[in-house]
Design a protein around this motif. Structure first.
Motif, PDB file in Angstrom:
ATOM      1  N   ASP A  52      36.027 -37.324  14.561  1.00  0.00           N
ATOM      2  CA  ASP A  52      36.569 -38.675  14.355  1.00  0.00           C
ATOM      3  C   ASP A  52      36.153 -39.618  15.483  1.00  0.00           C
ATOM      4  O   ASP A  52      35.766 -40.765  15.233  1.00  0.00           O
ATOM      5  CB  ASP A  52      38.098 -38.638  14.261  1.00  0.00           C
ATOM      6  N   ALA A  53      36.234 -39.138  16.717  1.00  0.00           N
ATOM      7  CA  ALA A  53      35.842 -39.962  17.867  1.00  0.00           C
ATOM      8  C   ALA A  53      34.359 -40.319  17.796  1.00  0.00           C
ATOM      9  O   ALA A  53      33.970 -41.458  18.086  1.00  0.00           O
ATOM     10  CB  ALA A  53      36.161 -39.244  19.172  1.00  0.00           C
ATOM     11  N   SER A  54      33.532 -39.368  17.393  1.00  0.00           N
ATOM     12  CA  SER A  54      32.102 -39.635  17.265  1.00  0.00           C
ATOM     13  C   SER A  54      31.836 -40.690  16.194  1.00  0.00           C
ATOM     14  O   SER A  54      31.028 -41.600  16.393  1.00  0.00           O
ATOM     15  CB  SER A  54      31.347 -38.339  16.943  1.00  0.00           C
ATOM     16  N   GLU A  55      32.514 -40.568  15.067  1.00  0.00           N
ATOM     17  CA  GLU A  55      32.327 -41.558  14.005  1.00  0.00           C
ATOM     18  C   GLU A  55      32.768 -42.951  14.466  1.00  0.00           C
ATOM     19  O   GLU A  55      32.098 -43.944  14.167  1.00  0.00           O
ATOM     20  CB  GLU A  55      33.080 -41.123  12.746  1.00  0.00           C
ATOM     21  N   ARG A  56      33.876 -43.030  15.204  1.00  0.00           N
ATOM     22  CA  ARG A  56      34.321 -44.319  15.758  1.00  0.00           C
ATOM     23  C   ARG A  56      33.288 -44.862  16.747  1.00  0.00           C
ATOM     24  O   ARG A  56      32.987 -46.060  16.752  1.00  0.00           O
ATOM     25  CB  ARG A  56      35.672 -44.172  16.461  1.00  0.00           C
ATOM     26  N   ASP A  57      32.761 -43.970  17.602  1.00  0.00           N
ATOM     27  CA  ASP A  57      31.759 -44.409  18.579  1.00  0.00           C
ATOM     28  C   ASP A  57      30.500 -44.934  17.897  1.00  0.00           C
ATOM     29  O   ASP A  57      29.920 -45.930  18.336  1.00  0.00           O
ATOM     30  CB  ASP A  57      31.405 -43.277  19.544  1.00  0.00           C
ATOM     31  N   PHE A  58      30.051 -44.262  16.824  1.00  0.00           N
ATOM     32  CA  PHE A  58      28.884 -44.780  16.099  1.00  0.00           C
ATOM     33  C   PHE A  58      29.183 -46.167  15.542  1.00  0.00           C
ATOM     34  O   PHE A  58      28.331 -47.062  15.593  1.00  0.00           O
ATOM     35  CB  PHE A  58      28.457 -43.835  14.971  1.00  0.00           C
ATOM     36  N   ALA A  59      30.388 -46.364  15.027  1.00  0.00           N
ATOM     37  CA  ALA A  59      30.750 -47.654  14.432  1.00  0.00           C
ATOM     38  C   ALA A  59      30.874 -48.761  15.476  1.00  0.00           C
ATOM     39  O   ALA A  59      30.499 -49.908  15.220  1.00  0.00           O
ATOM     40  CB  ALA A  59      32.060 -47.523  13.650  1.00  0.00           C
ATOM     41  N   THR A  60      31.375 -48.435  16.665  1.00  0.00           N
ATOM     42  CA  THR A  60      31.629 -49.466  17.666  1.00  0.00           C
ATOM     43  C   THR A  60      30.573 -49.559  18.761  1.00  0.00           C
ATOM     44  O   THR A  60      30.293 -50.646  19.261  1.00  0.00           O
ATOM     45  CB  THR A  60      33.004 -49.263  18.339  1.00  0.00           C
ATOM     46  N   GLU A  61      30.012 -48.412  19.154  1.00  0.00           N
ATOM     47  CA  GLU A  61      29.071 -48.381  20.279  1.00  0.00           C
ATOM     48  C   GLU A  61      27.620 -48.160  19.860  1.00  0.00           C
ATOM     49  O   GLU A  61      26.704 -48.407  20.633  1.00  0.00           O
ATOM     50  CB  GLU A  61      29.452 -47.271  21.274  1.00  0.00           C
ATOM     51  N   GLY A  62      27.427 -47.619  18.653  1.00  0.00           N
ATOM     52  CA  GLY A  62      26.075 -47.343  18.179  1.00  0.00           C
ATOM     53  C   GLY A  62      25.586 -45.947  18.503  1.00  0.00           C
ATOM     54  O   GLY A  62      24.442 -45.611  18.232  1.00  0.00           O
ATOM     55  N   TYR A  63      26.437 -45.113  19.074  1.00  0.00           N
ATOM     56  CA  TYR A  63      26.049 -43.744  19.394  1.00  0.00           C
ATOM     57  C   TYR A  63      27.233 -42.809  19.250  1.00  0.00           C
ATOM     58  O   TYR A  63      28.386 -43.248  19.149  1.00  0.00           O
ATOM     59  CB  TYR A  63      25.469 -43.639  20.806  1.00  0.00           C
ATOM     60  N   GLY A  64      26.932 -41.520  19.231  1.00  0.00           N
ATOM     61  CA  GLY A  64      27.954 -40.483  19.105  1.00  0.00           C
ATOM     62  C   GLY A  64      27.299 -39.118  19.220  1.00  0.00           C
ATOM     63  O   GLY A  64      26.348 -38.948  19.996  1.00  0.00           O
ATOM     64  N   LEU A  65      27.769 -38.166  18.425  1.00  0.00           N
ATOM     65  CA  LEU A  65      27.225 -36.806  18.445  1.00  0.00           C
ATOM     66  C   LEU A  65      26.382 -36.555  17.211  1.00  0.00           C
ATOM     67  O   LEU A  65      26.743 -36.954  16.101  1.00  0.00           O
ATOM     68  CB  LEU A  65      28.366 -35.780  18.494  1.00  0.00           C
ATOM     69  N   TRP A  66      25.276 -35.850  17.417  1.00  0.00           N
ATOM     70  CA  TRP A  66      24.392 -35.464  16.327  1.00  0.00           C
ATOM     71  C   TRP A  66      24.418 -33.947  16.157  1.00  0.00           C
ATOM     72  O   TRP A  66      24.354 -33.206  17.143  1.00  0.00           O
ATOM     73  CB  TRP A  66      22.954 -35.876  16.620  1.00  0.00           C
ATOM     74  N   TYR A 131      16.797 -42.958  21.897  1.00  0.00           N
ATOM     75  CA  TYR A 131      17.674 -43.769  21.058  1.00  0.00           C
ATOM     76  C   TYR A 131      18.622 -44.608  21.921  1.00  0.00           C
ATOM     77  O   TYR A 131      18.789 -45.807  21.690  1.00  0.00           O
ATOM     78  CB  TYR A 131      18.452 -42.853  20.111  1.00  0.00           C
ATOM     79  N   ALA A 132      19.237 -43.980  22.909  1.00  0.00           N
ATOM     80  CA  ALA A 132      20.198 -44.681  23.766  1.00  0.00           C
ATOM     81  C   ALA A 132      19.552 -45.862  24.481  1.00  0.00           C
ATOM     82  O   ALA A 132      20.106 -46.966  24.504  1.00  0.00           O
ATOM     83  CB  ALA A 132      20.795 -43.715  24.796  1.00  0.00           C
ATOM     84  N   PHE A 133      18.389 -45.627  25.052  1.00  0.00           N
ATOM     85  CA  PHE A 133      17.739 -46.666  25.835  1.00  0.00           C
ATOM     86  C   PHE A 133      16.967 -47.662  24.969  1.00  0.00           C
ATOM     87  O   PHE A 133      16.980 -48.855  25.235  1.00  0.00           O
ATOM     88  CB  PHE A 133      16.800 -46.042  26.866  1.00  0.00           C
ATOM     89  N   GLY A 134      16.287 -47.163  23.942  1.00  0.00           N
ATOM     90  CA  GLY A 134      15.415 -48.026  23.145  1.00  0.00           C
ATOM     91  C   GLY A 134      16.083 -48.727  21.982  1.00  0.00           C
ATOM     92  O   GLY A 134      15.702 -49.840  21.629  1.00  0.00           O
ATOM     93  N   VAL A 135      17.067 -48.106  21.364  1.00  0.00           N
ATOM     94  CA  VAL A 135      17.716 -48.688  20.194  1.00  0.00           C
ATOM     95  C   VAL A 135      19.039 -49.353  20.570  1.00  0.00           C
ATOM     96  O   VAL A 135      19.282 -50.504  20.225  1.00  0.00           O
ATOM     97  CB  VAL A 135      17.926 -47.615  19.085  1.00  0.00           C
ATOM     98  N   VAL A 136      19.894 -48.637  21.299  1.00  0.00           N
ATOM     99  CA  VAL A 136      21.212 -49.162  21.645  1.00  0.00           C
ATOM    100  C   VAL A 136      21.153 -50.064  22.876  1.00  0.00           C
ATOM    101  O   VAL A 136      21.916 -51.005  23.000  1.00  0.00           O
ATOM    102  CB  VAL A 136      22.222 -48.003  21.859  1.00  0.00           C
TER     103      VAL A 136
END
Length: 195
Positions: A52-66, A131-136
């Protein structure tokens, strides 16, 4: 979510509730949890909370767990079949770390023990950092590594992360590493997220 990443050998898909059983099995394995959860067993409820936290982070921060799964090559096309087993996890999380003022973005990774020593953790982590540096556009990514786990420290160094000697040594014997966006962008090719 469209934050799917691919490497030569791996497909990285954001973790979902469908991964709950596989993640519980992976994270409760004694060799994995030794360094990831300080050898504590986590429950199915805790796994659901992490998802759940990862899904929230993807929605708000653009990253999470893969979730990491092997890629099969079929006629020159990569095909990460839904039935492929989860072999690990890589991702980013907010972390109230000791390396800066406020929250850091921390990289996390774990692999099934039968996949250790194949370079997969570094391969997945490199895609996550790209991804973190180039996309987000994250400015710094940190890693907190148990000093009893020299393999993870070696992965951090392979990724170009630098040991932070000024960071405090945690009560659990952690060492701190960091990668900076400006240095990463100047030395790496950034990957695209696959829609």
């Amino acid at each position: 979510m469209s934050e799917v990443l691919r490497t030569v050998r791996l497909a990285l898909h954001p973790v979902t509730a469908d991964d709950r059983a596989a993640l519980l099995t992976h994270w409760t394995g004694p060799l994995v949890r030794r360094h990831l959860f300080d050898d504590r067993l986590i429950s199915a409820v805790q796994v659901a909370e992490i998802i759940d936290a990862s899904e929230r982070d993807f929605a708000t921060e653009g990253y999470g767990l893969w979730a990491l799964r092997p890629v099969r090559w079929d006629g020159g096309i990569d095909a990460a079949a839904p039935g492929e087993p989860l072999i690990g996890v890589a991702g980013l999380s907010h972390h109230d770390g000791p390396l800066g003022n406020g929250a850091d973005v921390e990289i996390l990774y774990s692999l099934e023990p039968d996949r250790w020593g194949q370079g997969l953790a570094a391969e997945a982590s490199r895609a996550v950092l790209d991804y973190a540096f180039g996309v987000v556009g994250v400015h710094r990514v940190t890693a907190e590594i148990d000093t009893a786990n020299p393999s993870s420290a070696e992965i951090a160094l392979q990724l170009g992360m630098r040991r932070r000697p000024e960071g405090p040594r945690g009560p659990d014997g952690a060492a701190y590493y960091a990668a900076e966006r400006s240095r990463w962008i100047g030395s790496r090719r950034i990957v695209d997220a696959v829609p």
